[in-house]
Design a protein around this motif. Structure first.
Motif, PDB file in Angstrom:
ATOM      1  N   THR A 192       0.852  -1.039  -0.189  1.00  0.00           N
ATOM      2  CA  THR A 192       0.047   0.028  -0.021  1.00  0.00           C
ATOM      3  C   THR A 192       0.790   1.418  -0.115  1.00  0.00           C
ATOM      4  O   THR A 192       0.267   2.544  -0.162  1.00  0.00           O
ATOM      5  N   ASP A 193       2.307   1.290   0.418  1.00  0.00           N
ATOM      6  CA  ASP A 193       2.870   2.366   0.316  1.00  0.00           C
ATOM      7  C   ASP A 193       3.528   2.514  -1.121  1.00  0.00           C
ATOM      8  O   ASP A 193       4.541   3.551  -1.118  1.00  0.00           O
ATOM      9  N   LEU A 194       3.520   1.765  -2.034  1.00  0.00           N
ATOM     10  CA  LEU A 194       3.860   2.085  -3.288  1.00  0.00           C
ATOM     11  C   LEU A 194       3.614   3.410  -3.927  1.00  0.00           C
ATOM     12  O   LEU A 194       4.692   3.950  -4.326  1.00  0.00           O
ATOM     13  N   PRO A 195       2.655   3.902  -3.717  1.00  0.00           N
ATOM     14  CA  PRO A 195       2.233   5.255  -4.616  1.00  0.00           C
ATOM     15  C   PRO A 195       3.045   6.412  -3.835  1.00  0.00           C
ATOM     16  O   PRO A 195       3.498   7.069  -4.392  1.00  0.00           O
ATOM     17  N   SER A 200      14.625   0.503  -7.023  1.00  0.00           N
ATOM     18  CA  SER A 200      15.013  -0.811  -6.625  1.00  0.00           C
ATOM     19  C   SER A 200      14.001  -1.162  -5.241  1.00  0.00           C
ATOM     20  O   SER A 200      13.483  -2.279  -5.068  1.00  0.00           O
ATOM     21  N   ILE A 201      13.778  -0.281  -4.682  1.00  0.00           N
ATOM     22  CA  ILE A 201      12.470  -0.230  -3.470  1.00  0.00           C
ATOM     23  C   ILE A 201      11.365  -0.712  -3.835  1.00  0.00           C
ATOM     24  O   ILE A 201      10.706  -1.781  -3.385  1.00  0.00           O
ATOM     25  N   VAL A 202      10.726  -0.307  -4.979  1.00  0.00           N
ATOM     26  CA  VAL A 202       9.719  -0.698  -5.426  1.00  0.00           C
ATOM     27  C   VAL A 202       9.670  -1.969  -6.079  1.00  0.00           C
ATOM     28  O   VAL A 202       8.668  -2.790  -5.678  1.00  0.00           O
ATOM     29  N   SER A 228      -2.875  -7.450  -6.873  1.00  0.00           N
ATOM     30  CA  SER A 228      -4.175  -6.551  -7.610  1.00  0.00           C
ATOM     31  C   SER A 228      -4.980  -5.583  -6.984  1.00  0.00           C
ATOM     32  O   SER A 228      -5.382  -4.700  -7.626  1.00  0.00           O
ATOM     33  N   LYS A 229      -4.863  -5.797  -5.675  1.00  0.00           N
ATOM     34  CA  LYS A 229      -5.705  -4.948  -4.729  1.00  0.00           C
ATOM     35  C   LYS A 229      -5.205  -3.610  -4.755  1.00  0.00           C
ATOM     36  O   LYS A 229      -5.910  -2.722  -4.376  1.00  0.00           O
ATOM     37  N   SER A 230      -3.906  -3.369  -5.230  1.00  0.00           N
ATOM     38  CA  SER A 230      -3.263  -2.182  -5.264  1.00  0.00           C
ATOM     39  C   SER A 230      -3.239  -1.489  -6.692  1.00  0.00           C
ATOM     40  O   SER A 230      -3.055  -0.305  -6.937  1.00  0.00           O
ATOM     41  N   LYS A 231      -3.889  -2.073  -7.383  1.00  0.00           N
ATOM     42  CA  LYS A 231      -4.269  -1.709  -8.939  1.00  0.00           C
ATOM     43  C   LYS A 231      -5.015  -0.418  -8.756  1.00  0.00           C
ATOM     44  O   LYS A 231      -4.468   0.452  -9.837  1.00  0.00           O
ATOM     45  N   PRO A 232      -6.165  -0.338  -8.410  1.00  0.00           N
ATOM     46  CA  PRO A 232      -6.640   1.185  -8.559  1.00  0.00           C
ATOM     47  C   PRO A 232      -5.712   2.190  -8.102  1.00  0.00           C
ATOM     48  O   PRO A 232      -5.584   3.246  -9.092  1.00  0.00           O
ATOM     49  N   ASP A 233      -4.945   2.114  -7.159  1.00  0.00           N
ATOM     50  CA  ASP A 233      -3.951   3.206  -6.661  1.00  0.00           C
ATOM     51  C   ASP A 233      -2.959   3.446  -7.756  1.00  0.00           C
ATOM     52  O   ASP A 233      -2.596   4.605  -8.033  1.00  0.00           O
ATOM     53  N   LEU A 237       7.198   2.975 -14.173  1.00  0.00           N
ATOM     54  CA  LEU A 237       7.253   1.861 -13.003  1.00  0.00           C
ATOM     55  C   LEU A 237       5.901   1.532 -12.501  1.00  0.00           C
ATOM     56  O   LEU A 237       5.519   0.201 -12.356  1.00  0.00           O
ATOM     57  N   ALA A 238       5.031   2.399 -12.239  1.00  0.00           N
ATOM     58  CA  ALA A 238       3.806   2.066 -11.806  1.00  0.00           C
ATOM     59  C   ALA A 238       2.968   1.257 -12.772  1.00  0.00           C
ATOM     60  O   ALA A 238       2.343   0.233 -12.645  1.00  0.00           O
ATOM     61  N   TYR A 239       2.977   1.622 -13.915  1.00  0.00           N
ATOM     62  CA  TYR A 239       2.544   1.013 -14.989  1.00  0.00           C
ATOM     63  C   TYR A 239       3.010  -0.497 -15.252  1.00  0.00           C
ATOM     64  O   TYR A 239       2.251  -1.470 -15.353  1.00  0.00           O
TER      65      TYR A 239
END
Length: 140
Positions: A60-63, A82-84, A99-104, A121-123
């Motif tokens: 959940t901290d990715l964004p 590297s962290i991501v 996949s629960k993090s997909k919307p964010d 990277l998010a993509y």
């Protein structure tokens, strides 16, 4: 008895509030160490410790991590990447449904004010768990 539970809840909320603040402060300190790294390995030891600490962050901290690409030098961006990647790999290896993090993450990709490296990277992260993201996001 009711008074006991009310006090216990207030104490718990107070401790949670303190731990959340401490965690936010630690996050900021780690990011500052990463962004301070210079060529010739100046600040590398502190940045390496920060990478290790942030690599165990929840998915959940990715964004929040991706947002730190803004204003980051290419060297700091490599540390952030590297962290991501470590967070995502660790979660996938543990069998966590990311996949629960997909919307964010999709919202992050679509927000054009974010750093292009972070958006890419998010993509790529979403693409790992949902190949249909290309048809949904790229045309737009």
């Amino acid at each position: 008895m009711q008074e006991f539970w009310r006090r216990a809840i207030y104490c718990g909320l107070g401790l949670w509030s303190l731990s959340t603040t401490a965690r936010a402060d630690e996050f900021s300190d780690h990011i500052a160490a990463i962004k301070a790294v210079q060529r010739e390995a100046e600040g590398n030891a502190a940045a390496s410790k920060a990478v290790v600490a942030l690599s165990v962050s929840p998915i959940t901290d990715l964004p929040k991590v991706l947002a730190q690409f803004e204003g980051a030098s290419p060297l700091a961006a490599n540390y952030l990447r590297s962290i991501v990647e470590t967070i995502v790999d660790r979660q996938i290896d543990a069998g966590v449904d990311i996949s629960k993090s997909k919307p964010d993450l999709e919202a992050f990709v679509l927000h054009t004010k974010h750093d292009p490296r972070a958006r890419r990277l998010a993509y790529e992260t979403v693409l790992r768990v949902d190949p249909t993201v290309e048809q949904r996001l790229i045309p737009g």
